[in-house]
Design an enzyme around this catalytic site. Structure first.
Site, PDB file in Angstrom:
ATOM      1  CB  CYS A   1      -0.979  -0.027   1.168  1.00  0.00           C
ATOM      2  SG  CYS A   1      -2.393   1.086   0.941  1.00  0.00           S
TER       3      CYS A   1
ATOM      4  CG  HIS B   1      -3.588  -3.363   3.556  1.00  0.00           C
ATOM      5  ND1 HIS B   1      -2.552  -2.909   4.356  1.00  0.00           N
ATOM      6  CD2 HIS B   1      -4.174  -2.255   3.043  1.00  0.00           C
ATOM      7  CE1 HIS B   1      -2.531  -1.581   4.332  1.00  0.00           C
ATOM      8  NE2 HIS B   1      -3.502  -1.162   3.541  1.00  0.00           N
TER       9      HIS B   1
ATOM     10  CD  GLU C   1      -1.281  -5.945   5.852  1.00  0.00           C
ATOM     11  OE1 GLU C   1      -1.416  -4.747   6.150  1.00  0.00           O
ATOM     12  OE2 GLU C   1      -0.942  -6.336   4.718  1.00  0.00           O
TER      13      GLU C   1
ATOM     14  CB  SER D   1       0.116 -11.381  37.265  1.00  0.00           C
ATOM     15  OG  SER D   1       0.047 -12.019  36.001  1.00  0.00           O
TER      16      SER D   1
ATOM     17  N   GLY E   1      -1.281 -14.795  35.363  1.00  0.00           N
ATOM     18  CA  GLY E   1      -1.693 -14.775  33.969  1.00  0.00           C
ATOM     19  C   GLY E   1      -0.766 -15.616  33.109  1.00  0.00           C
TER      20      GLY E   1
ATOM     21  CG  ASP F   1       1.505 -12.424  28.940  1.00  0.00           C
ATOM     22  OD1 ASP F   1       1.235 -13.334  28.131  1.00  0.00           O
ATOM     23  OD2 ASP F   1       1.002 -11.295  28.888  1.00  0.00           O
ATOM     24  CB  SER F   2       3.547 -13.408  35.051  1.00  0.00           C
ATOM     25  OG  SER F   2       2.342 -13.952  35.549  1.00  0.00           O
TER      26      SER F   2
END
Length: 516
Positions: A84, A173, A175, A227, A229, A231-232
């Protein structure tokens, strides 16, 4: 194996879907990084890219203040793919011209493939293909040595290629999911033009990062912000795999958690892992810091600084030389914290940008390169239980950013009780694992209602349920009406102080998933 040896560098010109480009490349097991368009040419050379992608963007290449990357990148001898705005910039910098289009193209469009080499290798040229357009300019004159690869009704140069150099460009686009052949085009660029190998794997990531953590930490100790969660939890598992007993995890109850969550997290980790876990109740401290605060950015900053303060205090109590703080910063956190022009963040993250200069602990962020779905994949590879890996995301600042305006005990109680009902009904109806995230938000307004024979003037709760693959983009979930109805009825009947429930049908972008 060097998992970063081959990499695709994406220069960001401000597109809302730049992260999607990076994610699509990662899905092919090839490493990718996003950098601002202004990245100096020497820095780009140092990155040693296998290929370069120029993203889309909201500007016009002929504007006086239009973002331009260094045209020297076309002399680096690596394939370049313009998307683009990136396509228009490539054409302009290599001798062509771009002008305002007589008719803009936004949304679905059909292209006809004219040349089945390079990007379009292996695709059916006998029929048209749906793509997603989003532009108000178009290429008017193409540079020497360029030829047309595809056209649409309003874009005679919908796709272009250089005859002898590995430069390709598309006006649409690839993606986004609406471009049906988009993944094929990106794959042809990554593996066809760039000749990449699929070396970006989570097993390789573990091997590489375990070795790096061992080398960095040495004999020192690490304190990990846990936490509960995804991620942690994955951070803790990764670092524990590297240094074992040199890791101490600290769970901080900031008073902004959901009902029973703190107790459940502590119980889960003590029963399912051999992590050394310390739990700290800092509810009064955080609620005191948030008293009178209504600005969401200030909320995030107070919470981020508060966590650091408590972790430093706990570090002094641990036997051993504690030098490092580990936390679950992800790649979207890093990207969203700085705009494509290097300023004006979308929102600050409690993991990014809130760290004081005087912090005495050095950071370890082993997930800093990963997207959310890669983190889940990594968690599975590390052997974490399904309960830890596939729970819905919960923000680090907790319920403070699901309360619009000041955080008070009364308002916390309302959003907690509403949230329990949302999750309970989603699980009961078998929808919890079908969506990315589902939660309640307390709005800063009250509305008139009638309960029994009496007029009420009470709070409004918004429901937010979204579908996503990686939190970079999200769409509001088409939850069946009967589920929404059950949630609404229960909240109004069971949560004192609420007389109205509304459903958020905003996508990301333009909205974010969380309201603050």
């Amino acid at each position: 194996m060097d998992i970063h040896k081959e990499k695709i560098i994406i220069l960001d010109f401000g597109s809302q879907t730049t992260q999607l480009i990076a994610r699509r490349v990662r899905e092919m097991k090839v490493y990718s990084e996003i950098h601002p368009f202004s990245l100096p040419l020497e820095k780009l050379k140092e990155l040693n890219p296998t290929g370069i992608i120029l993203s889309g963007g909201p500007c016009s290449v002929y504007d006086d203040d239009a973002p331009h990357s260094d045209a020297g990148l076309f002399e680096l001898g690596v394939p370049v793919f313009g998307i683009c705005y990136g396509a228009q910039l490539m054409i302009q910098q290599l001798g062509g011209s771009v002008e305002k289009a007589e008719k803009r193209e936004f949304g679905k469009a059909e292209i006809q493939i004219l040349n089945d080499s390079d990007l379009f290798a292996g695709l059916d040229v006998a029929r048209s293909h749906q793509v997603w357009m989003s532009h108000g300019d178009r290429v008017e004159v193409i540079p020497d040595q360029f030829e047309v690869s595809a056209e649409s009704a309003h874009s005679p140069y919908a796709a272009l290629r250089h005859r002898s150099k590995p430069f390709v460009a598309v006006q649409f686009h690839p993606e986004v999911v609406h471009s049906i052949i988009g993944t094929d085009l990106l794959r042809n660029f990554v593996f066809g033009l760039c000749k990449c190998q699929a070396t970006w794997t989570m097993q390789g990531f573990i091997e590489s990062n375990v070795a790096a953590i061992k080398e960095k930490v040495g004999d020192a100790h690490v304190i990990c912000a846990l936490s509960g969660g995804v991620d942690s939890s994955v951070v803790a598992a990764m670092i524990h795999k590297a240094i074992g007993s040199q890791l101490t995890c600290v769970y901080v109850n900031n008073g902004l958690m959901r009902i029973g969550e703190s107790e459940g997290i502590i119980k889960f980790f003590k029963e399912n892992t051999d992590l050394h876990l310390i739990d700290v109740d800092a509810s009064d401290y955080f609620l005191g810091k948030l008293e009178g605060v209504t600005d969401p950015e200030v909320k995030r900053q107070h919470i981020g600084l508060g966590f650091i303060k408590i972790f430093e205090e706990e570090a002094h109590k641990i036997d051993g030389d504690v030098k490092f703080l580990a936390q679950g910063t992800l790649y979207p956190d890093v990207v969203e914290s700085v705009s494509f022009r290097g300023a004006a963040p979308i929102k600050s993250h409690h993991n990014v940008g809130c760290l004081p200069d005087i912090m005495k602990l050095s950071l370890i962020e082993p997930l800093r390169e990963l997207f959310k779905d890669e983190v889940r994949e990594l968690g599975v590879e590390l052997g974490l239980p399904d309960e830890a890996v596939h729970r819905q995301p919960f923000p680090g600042p907790g319920l403070s950013i699901r309360i619009m305006g000041e955080v008070t005990p009364e308002r916390l109680d309302i959003v907690r009780r509403a949230d329990v009902i949302v999750l309970d009904e989603m699980k009961k109806h078998g929808y919890y694992n079908k969506v990315w995230q589902s939660f309640a938000v307390l709005l800063p307004i009250q509305t008139v209602g009638v309960m029994g024979d009496f007029r009420t003037y009470e709070h409004v709760v918004a429901l937010r349920v979204v579908d996503s693959r990686d939190a970079m983009t999200a769409d509001w979930s088409r939850v069946p009406y009967d589920i929404l109805g059950d949630i609404s009825t229960r909240i109004i009947n069971e949560v004192r102080g609420v007389n109205r429930v509304v459903y958020d049908i905003s996508s990301k972008p333009p909205a974010t998933i969380e309201w603050e």
